[in-house]
Design an enzyme around this catalytic site. Structure first.
Site, PDB file in Angstrom:
ATOM      1  N   ARG A  11       6.782  -8.495   6.423  1.00  0.00           N
ATOM      2  CA  ARG A  11       5.483  -8.150   7.179  1.00  0.00           C
ATOM      3  C   ARG A  11       4.603  -7.529   6.006  1.00  0.00           C
ATOM      4  O   ARG A  11       3.703  -7.684   5.528  1.00  0.00           O
ATOM      5  CB  ARG A  11       5.783  -7.102   8.349  1.00  0.00           C
ATOM      6  N   ASP A  12       5.041  -6.040   5.747  1.00  0.00           N
ATOM      7  CA  ASP A  12       4.218  -5.314   4.709  1.00  0.00           C
ATOM      8  C   ASP A  12       4.126  -5.672   3.547  1.00  0.00           C
ATOM      9  O   ASP A  12       2.960  -6.058   2.795  1.00  0.00           O
ATOM     10  CB  ASP A  12       4.941  -3.870   4.763  1.00  0.00           C
ATOM     11  N   HIS A 205       7.840   6.308   3.865  1.00  0.00           N
ATOM     12  CA  HIS A 205       7.481   5.088   3.406  1.00  0.00           C
ATOM     13  C   HIS A 205       6.850   5.043   2.096  1.00  0.00           C
ATOM     14  O   HIS A 205       5.460   5.677   2.130  1.00  0.00           O
ATOM     15  CB  HIS A 205       6.482   4.240   4.387  1.00  0.00           C
ATOM     16  N   HIS A 207       5.261   4.200  -1.973  1.00  0.00           N
ATOM     17  CA  HIS A 207       4.890   3.012  -2.694  1.00  0.00           C
ATOM     18  C   HIS A 207       5.076   3.625  -4.242  1.00  0.00           C
ATOM     19  O   HIS A 207       5.130   4.796  -4.367  1.00  0.00           O
ATOM     20  CB  HIS A 207       3.411   2.757  -2.561  1.00  0.00           C
ATOM     21  N   CYS A 238      -0.157  -3.776  -4.502  1.00  0.00           N
ATOM     22  CA  CYS A 238      -0.855  -2.583  -4.224  1.00  0.00           C
ATOM     23  C   CYS A 238      -2.285  -3.182  -3.866  1.00  0.00           C
ATOM     24  O   CYS A 238      -3.250  -3.488  -4.748  1.00  0.00           O
ATOM     25  CB  CYS A 238      -1.053  -1.456  -4.930  1.00  0.00           C
ATOM     26  N   ASN A 247       4.983  -1.262  -2.440  1.00  0.00           N
ATOM     27  CA  ASN A 247       6.120  -0.990  -1.615  1.00  0.00           C
ATOM     28  C   ASN A 247       7.195  -0.856  -2.490  1.00  0.00           C
ATOM     29  O   ASN A 247       7.630  -1.459  -3.488  1.00  0.00           O
ATOM     30  CB  ASN A 247       6.640  -1.871  -0.639  1.00  0.00           C
TER      31      ASN A 247
HETATM   32 MG    MG Z   1       3.666  -0.249   2.617  1.00  0.00          MG
END
Ligand code: MG
Length: 298
Positions: A11-12, A205, A207, A238, A247
């Site tokens: 998803r992300d 979460h 990055h 990003c 991520n």
């Molecule tokens: Mg993310």
């Protein structure tokens, strides 16, 4: 020590990749992640297909994956509003996530709503989700810095977190959306969040945009966090710095944790196979460092 990994690549990650995958390619990718031992995977989003074509067919994908699923595996879908929730229910989703931010300007630019409006919007469907015993995850973006406002106060993060808890979310994911957090900041904020949320509900979460994601995970782990979001191969990039990492890569996190003696239920070799598959489909080298270090998978 045991850690829960939430795989957000499908998803992300894929949402921020240019190439739009077919239903079969997404399904194959997620099946490989499940084979690797992942039990928590965010598989898609019920967003407008004309705006985010990468997330098209989420309902079909979820239903087809759920056909032969073991009870241990939780597949979740992002639900931005009541319409999305209706579609999630149609697809028999057991787990959903909602999205807000700690920075007012970011939320306005990202989802065209103030933080308060976004929380109000969730009230239209979260009570029903609770009633139907769905697992609800709440994302808070820009907790360590905002691309528009710069610094974000701890108070703003704690405030929105508390409001999400009041709405009954089961897990809160605290995001470093632009990859600016540092380990000292993580430790300070995490200690306060753990008091408010508890280690069973708090996820981080990170990055890797500036190379600090693993250091931040370690800092969170030391402070007592036991849930981390990661993305296969570091999928996603990003959106605020084109070409830069987004991520943190699942395999990098697994390698570090396993070598430290921290357990996850995921097999690093098999997780790498999933990442190599998606790398081949996308046709370029993913940013994950572990992935780049391996010549062949045993
Ligand atoms: Mg993310």
């Amino acid at each position: 020590m045991k850690v829960k990994i939430v795989e957000v690549g499908p998803r992300d990650g894929l949402q921020n990749e240019q190439k739009v995958l077919t239903l079969e390619q997404k399904k194959r990718f997620i099946e490989l992640l499940i084979q690797a031992g992942h039990e928590f995977i965010e598989v898609g989003a019920f967003v407008r297909e004309d705006k985010i074509p990468q997330m098209a067919n989420t309902g079909e994908l979820l239903m087809s994956l759920q056909k032969n699923l073991s009870g241990k595996v939780n597949l979740s879908v992002l639900v931005p509003n009541a319409k999305g929730f209706m579609l999630a229910q149609k697809a028999n989703a057991k787990s959903i996530s909602v999205f807000t931010a700690a920075s007012e300007t970011f939320n306005k630019n990202n989802i065209n709503a103030s933080i308060e409006e976004s929380l109000e919007n969730f009230k239209a469907f979260l009570p029903e989700a609770k009633k139907n015993k769905l697992f609800i995850r709440g994302y808070v973006s820009t907790c360590f810095g905002c691309p528009y406002e710069g610094k974000v106060s701890e108070k703003a993060v704690l405030n929105v977190t508390q409001k999400l808890l009041k709405l009954g979310v089961n897990e809160i994911s605290i995001g470093d959306t632009i990859g600016v957090a540092n380990p000292t900041q993580v430790k300070q904020l995490t200690k306060k969040l753990l008091k408010l949320v508890g280690h069973k509900k708090l996820a981080l979460h990170f990055h890797d945009t500036r190379g600090t994601a693993l250091a931040n995970i370690l800092s969170g782990l030391d402070a007592g966090v036991r849930i981390f979001d990661t993305s296969s191969g570091g999928l996603g990039g990003c959106p605020y710095a084109p070409g830069a990492s987004g991520n943190v890569a699942t395999e990098d996190v697994l390698y570090m944790l396993h070598e430290m003696g921290v357990k996850t239920k995921i097999d690093l070799n098999k997780a790498s196979r999933a990442a190599l598959y998606i790398q081949e489909v996308l046709g370029y080298k993913l940013p994950g460092k572990y992935l780049q270090s391996i010549k062949e998978i045993p």
